[in-house]
Design an enzyme around this catalytic site. Structure first.
Site, short mmCIF file in Angstrom:
data_model
loop_
_atom_site.label_atom_id
_atom_site.label_comp_id
_atom_site.label_asym_id
_atom_site.label_seq_id
_atom_site.Cartn_x
_atom_site.Cartn_y
_atom_site.Cartn_z
N ARG A 108 -35.06 3.13 23.39
CA ARG A 108 -35.57 1.97 24.40
C ARG A 108 -35.55 2.33 25.58
NH1 ARG A 108 -33.66 -3.63 21.64
NH2 ARG A 108 -33.14 -2.77 19.47
N ARG B 36 -23.59 0.62 9.15
CA ARG B 36 -25.11 0.87 9.25
C ARG B 36 -24.97 2.52 9.76
NH1 ARG B 36 -27.57 -2.98 13.10
NH2 ARG B 36 -29.32 -1.44 13.04
N THR C 192 -38.79 -6.50 24.69
CA THR C 192 -37.75 -6.94 23.72
C THR C 192 -38.56 -7.55 22.55
OG1 THR C 192 -36.09 -8.95 23.72
CG2 THR C 192 -37.97 -9.34 25.09
N CYS D 46 -33.35 -15.13 13.24
CA CYS D 46 -33.96 -14.32 14.23
C CYS D 46 -35.38 -14.56 14.61
CB CYS D 46 -33.64 -13.10 13.88
SG CYS D 46 -34.81 -12.44 12.49
N LYS E 224 -23.49 -10.86 15.64
CA LYS E 224 -24.86 -11.62 15.76
C LYS E 224 -25.92 -11.20 14.67
CE LYS E 224 -27.28 -8.27 18.74
NZ LYS E 224 -27.94 -8.09 20.05
N ASP E 225 -25.44 -10.10 13.89
CA ASP E 225 -26.46 -9.76 12.79
C ASP E 225 -26.00 -10.34 11.46
OD1 ASP E 225 -27.86 -8.02 14.34
OD2 ASP E 225 -26.59 -6.25 13.86
N SER F 51 -26.59 3.52 12.33
CA SER F 51 -27.07 3.57 13.81
C SER F 51 -26.06 4.15 14.51
CB SER F 51 -27.61 2.38 14.18
OG SER F 51 -26.74 1.71 14.61
N SER G 218 -36.67 -9.58 20.86
CA SER G 218 -35.90 -10.93 20.56
C SER G 218 -36.69 -12.14 21.17
CB SER G 218 -34.58 -10.74 21.30
OG SER G 218 -34.05 -12.10 21.42
N LEU G 219 -36.84 -13.14 20.34
CA LEU G 219 -37.60 -14.20 20.65
C LEU G 219 -36.74 -15.13 21.44
CD1 LEU G 219 -39.25 -15.56 17.34
CD2 LEU G 219 -40.48 -14.33 19.12
N ARG G 220 -35.48 -15.22 21.44
CA ARG G 220 -34.57 -15.85 22.22
C ARG G 220 -34.64 -15.44 23.61
NH1 ARG G 220 -29.95 -14.21 24.46
NH2 ARG G 220 -29.97 -12.19 23.15
N ARG G 221 -34.32 -13.90 23.99
CA ARG G 221 -34.47 -13.47 25.19
C ARG G 221 -35.91 -13.82 25.75
NH1 ARG G 221 -31.76 -7.95 23.00
NH2 ARG G 221 -29.66 -8.26 23.39
N ARG H 84 -38.52 -1.85 19.76
CA ARG H 84 -37.57 -1.53 18.65
C ARG H 84 -36.88 -0.12 18.98
NH1 ARG H 84 -37.77 -3.84 13.62
NH2 ARG H 84 -35.72 -3.05 13.43
N GLY H 85 -35.98 0.17 18.17
CA GLY H 85 -35.06 1.52 18.28
C GLY H 85 -33.72 1.44 18.87
N ASN H 86 -33.01 2.67 18.73
CA ASN H 86 -31.75 2.56 19.33
C ASN H 86 -31.66 2.59 21.03
OD1 ASN H 86 -30.77 2.81 16.85
ND2 ASN H 86 -30.90 5.18 16.83
#
Length: 310
Positions: free
Chosen positions: A154, A10, A126, A244, A82-83, A12, A128-131, A148-150
């Protein structure tokens, strides 16, 4: 004769840093090989104004990279584990998992220095629904706002927008050497507060099943303990059919040859919360066992309910 290997990544900053680290490790062992990076923009990179859970689908950050592998435009790819979906595309495999970085999450504050010090209704950034679910389980009063973002984006939003704290992965901060640069207070969130995502902190080096040359090269980067732990976690994720868009967490550790796997499924608001911890020796059997116990507790109803309402 020098052989050239094309490595997919990627675009990023974090992804490129991880890919360059892998290449440097391989270059030490294979100085006769020339490595070149092919930068690839994924769907997850293009859509920045919507949370990942709303975009839906699996492989948001890997599908285009896998296409390049299948089409033989690249020879292998470096992903954040994790992706990577629990089911790989046909003809592809994980050639190596290097030693895992710290898998925990990091809470970075604007003003205070501990989770308990955040005022009632404090805004946490965040996507992330997990967090979000786990933080709400501990502190139902918190307000969760997508971000979102790098990493640098953030951190800038934390300072300039109405966030009281944001959550980032420790692994990314360490790989980018950001921990020493962060001016704000931060704490690593222990597993009792926020269990990591499946595969968090680990890298996945993906290649074609037909490419034995690359496979034999990549095996030099394999870390057996990371492979065992992540296999247990990914088996759990696959058995739960999670992505996710579901608050699912899983983290395995290896101690004295014994695996321990913690698995978690939660409602988005953190009110319905199931967690199981079990030990075993076979990573796949352990992952299935923890998944089945979570299903018996009611995890499948949460997952199906979120899909039906999504």
């Amino acid at each position: 004769m020098t052989r050239k290997i094309i490595v997919g990544s990627r675009r990023s900053q974090l992804a490129l840093t991880q890919t360059k680290w892998v290449i440097a490790k391989l270059q030490e062992q294979f100085p006769e090989i020339s490595f070149e990076i092919e930068e690839i923009v994924t769907k997850g990179d293009r859509i920045l104004d919507v949370t990942l859970s709303k975009v839906g689908g699996k492989g948001l950050f890997v599908s285009e990279v896998e296409d390049a592998l299948i089409e033989q435009r690249i020879d292998f790819a470096v992903h954040s584990m994790k992706d990577v979906p629990s089911e790989l595309a046909d003809g592809l495999m994980i050639g190596a998992m290097p030693k895992r970085e710290n898998p925990l999450d990091c809470l970075i504050f604007k003003d205070v220095s501990h989770l308990e010090e955040l005022a009632e209704g404090a805004v946490i950034g965040t996507s992330s629904l997990r967090r979000a679910a786990q933080l709400l389980h501990k502190r139902p009063d918190l307000t969760i706002k997508p971000i979102r973002g790098n990493i640098d984006t953030r951190l800038r939003k934390l300072q300039e927008e109405d966030f009281d704290a944001i959550v980032l992965a420790v692994a990314g901060l360490k790989r980018m050497d950001w921990l020493d640069k962060i001016e704000q207070k931060y704490v690593f969130l222990e597993e009792t507060i926020c269990l990591p995502a499946v595969g968090q902190g680990a890298l996945a080096i993906e290649c074609r099943t037909s490419d034995t040359f690359v496979q034999e090269m990549l095996v030099n980067l394999q870390d057996p303990e990371t492979m065992l732990a992540v296999t247990a976690e990914r088996t759990l994720l696959k058995a739960l059919d999670g992505g996710c868009e579901i608050p699912i967490a899983g983290h395995a550790t290896v101690r004295n040859g014994q695996l321990e796997l913690k698995g978690l499924v939660s409602s988005v608001d953190g009110k319905t919360f199931y967690q199981i911890t079990e030990q075993g020796n076979d990573p796949k059997a352990l992952g299935l066992s923890v998944a089945n116990q979570l299903i018996e507790l009611g995890a499948k109803e949460i997952i199906q309910g979120l899909r039906d309402n999504g």
